[in-house]
Scaffold this active site. Structure first.
Site, PDB file in Angstrom:
ATOM      1  CE  LYS A 170       9.951  15.168  -2.180  1.00 44.25           C
ATOM      2  NZ  LYS A 170       9.445  14.676  -3.529  1.00 44.25           N
ATOM      3  N   GLY A 201      11.123  18.132  -6.395  1.00 45.16           N
ATOM      4  CA  GLY A 201      12.516  17.596  -6.275  1.00 45.16           C
ATOM      5  C   GLY A 201      12.386  16.114  -5.772  1.00 45.16           C
ATOM      6  CD  GLU A 245      -1.256   7.165   4.873  1.00 39.92           C
ATOM      7  OE1 GLU A 245      -0.707   5.921   4.971  1.00 39.92           O
ATOM      8  OE2 GLU A 245      -1.720   7.947   4.090  1.00 39.92           O
ATOM      9  CB  CYS A 279      -1.523   3.322   2.217  1.00 39.80           C
ATOM     10  SG  CYS A 279      -2.466   4.601   2.357  1.00 39.80           S
ATOM     11  CD  GLU A 380       1.891  -0.569   0.574  1.00 37.70           C
ATOM     12  OE1 GLU A 380       1.006   0.071   1.005  1.00 37.70           O
ATOM     13  OE2 GLU A 380       3.083  -0.059   1.049  1.00 37.70           O
TER      14      GLU A 380
END
Length: 477
Positions: A170, A201, A245, A279, A380
């Site tokens: 996905k 989706g 992650e 990230c 973040e």
């Protein structure tokens, strides 16, 4: 405008069970660049059934067969690099140079590395008369983000294929275009029907359906810590493996003896890479207090002279927009919060960059005189926003570096490598970069604490897709 309204299930492009159109926007123009269809639980059931059936045979294929398959995927991927780069430019706003040289090639690199590792990977180990065997875990649900689309797809799909698993992908509904090309590549390469399936989706529908499904044996998720926690909660009743992650707020410690010009320049440019949408971005720069003013001047100069914002199709553009209006609004709110809480604006700030009147572009921003309790130091931001935090002692710098719920990456800059290593050993994070170094595709990637669990990339990336079986008395007389 592109249309990708079918899903790839059991080796075929099939219509959704209940078509639900979803518009994909080019963040550089704010215009619709594609339409996809969103799936539901029925589509997930079909894909999982195909993967479960395919696992019976694919799990029994030889290493040589899977190496050959991965190498065919590499050959076709190389042919489609231009198509992939253009798709990534459109779907998430990466400048074409970045999309071509980093984003698209990252996906290829993980496939090539998986093929290389597989050739010599030890699936068995003998302990006296007993044998320990590593076997594919089964059907895998893979949920990937929009910020590095095919990097994240490939670092999940490639090891899963390598060890003999089957899967349902996905991709992010915000940036799904490159994943369709990826599915076309796998189909052309001859990946057996049912081994790889793609269902588009949103998280609450398709993501949840995968996470709770009793026939899915493992979930691999990359995205926000909040969403990763929901995946784990949904997976818990079926006791499936979950690897994650997640987010980061990585410290970049500039030691007293560091080359300040080089260290700050490196840190600022790294923070701005991919418009800050990584990230592991070094978003908290820790600077000796007596060097803070000099560091601010360097950061401002780098921002003003080395960053080119503009048309993502232009080779000279180094910074594109952030991915969506939702992200733009979030980043603007956090920039304003930083100002409200008393952070010093070295450069940038709220609003669109000068000369830009459309697109989700953010002014590259440097805050200084930040303390680690401010919102811009805790949350973040996921945009081109750097916080500079002064420190008075090395012990304080290390304490600040670790004072975060995250633990994905850390950066240490200094002249004495032994000293740099010593400081790095005290940072609780999964990936530590010394004096600007970065790892290759063979180096494990993943985090401590709320940055996730498990590891991706290289041989370590195989581990989460394998079960361990002990066969006792295997070679007994």
């Amino acid at each position: 405008m592109r249309e990708y309204k079918q899903f790839y299930i059991n080796g075929e492009w099939v219509a959704p069970s209940a078509p639900s159109d979803f518009e994909v926007f080019d963040p550089a123009t704010e215009e619709v660049c594609a339409t996809i269809s969103l799936g539901n639980e029925t589509d997930v059931d079909k894909a999982v059934a195909a993967a479960k059936a395919a696992f019976e045979t694919f799990s029994q294929t030889s290493v040589e067969e899977r190496v050959a398959l991965l190498e065919r995927i590499c050959e076709i991927y190389q042919r489609r690099l231009g198509d992939i780069a253009e798709a990534i430019r459109l779907e998430m706003g990466a400048p074409i140079k970045l999309a071509s040289t980093a984003q698209a090639f990252a996906g290829l690199g993980h496939i090539a590395e998986a093929a290389k590792v597989l050739k010599t990977y030890a699936f068995t180990e003998d302990l006296g008369e007993h044998r320990v065997v590593k076997e594919p875990i089964g059907v895998c649900g893979l949920i990937t983000p929009w910020n590095w689309p095919l990097n994240q797809v490939s670092c999940k799909v490639a090891p899963a294929i390598a060890v003999g698993c089957t899967m349902i992908l996905k991709p992010s509904e915000i940036a799904p275009l490159s994943s369709y090309i990826y599915a076309e590549i796998l189909h052309e390469a001859g990946v057996p029907a049912g081994v790889f399936n793609l269902v588009n989706g949103d998280g609450p529908t398709v993501g949840t359906a995968l996470s709770v499904h009793p026939d899915v044996d493992m979930m691999s998720f990359t995205g926000s810590t909040r969403a990763g926690s929901l995946v784990a909660q949904n997976a818990a009743p079926t006791v499936k493996r979950v690897t994650q992650e997640l987010g980061g707020k990585s410290p970049n410690i500039i030691l007293e003896d560091a080359d300040l010009e080089a260290a700050v320049t490196r840190g600022v440019l790294h923070m701005y890479n991919n418009t800050g949408q990584s990230c592991n971005a070094p978003s908290r720069m820790l600077v000796p207090r007596d060097k803070l003013a000099a560091a601010e001047a360097i950061a401002a100069k780098v921002t003003e002279t080395m960053v080119t914002i503009g048309d993502t199709a232009d080779d000279k553009t180094t910074m594109g927009p952030v991915v969506s209006k939702v992200q733009w609004d979030k980043i603007q709110g956090l920039i304003n919060k930083g100002i409200e809480e008393g952070a010093k604006v070295v450069c940038g700030g709220a609003g669109l960059p000068d000369g830009i009147d459309r697109g989700y572009y953010v002014r590259p921003t440097v805050f200084s005189e930040v303390n680690n309790n401010m919102t811009v130091a805790r949350e973040e931001i996921f945009g081109p926003v750097l916080t500079m935090i002064p420190y008075d002692s090395e012990e304080e710098a290390i304490k600040i570096a670790n004072d975060t719920p995250y633990g994905l990456a850390g950066y240490v800059q200094g002249e004495n490598i032994d000293h740099v290593r010593q400081v790095a050993s005290k940072i609780r994070a999964g990936n530590i970069h010394l004096i600007g170094a970065s790892g290759g595709m063979d180096v494990p990637f993943g985090g401590f604490k709320q940055s996730g669990n498990g590891r991706e990339w290289g041989s370590h990336g195989f581990t989460d897709y394998l079960e361990i079986k002990a066969i006792e008395g295997y070679s007994a007389a």
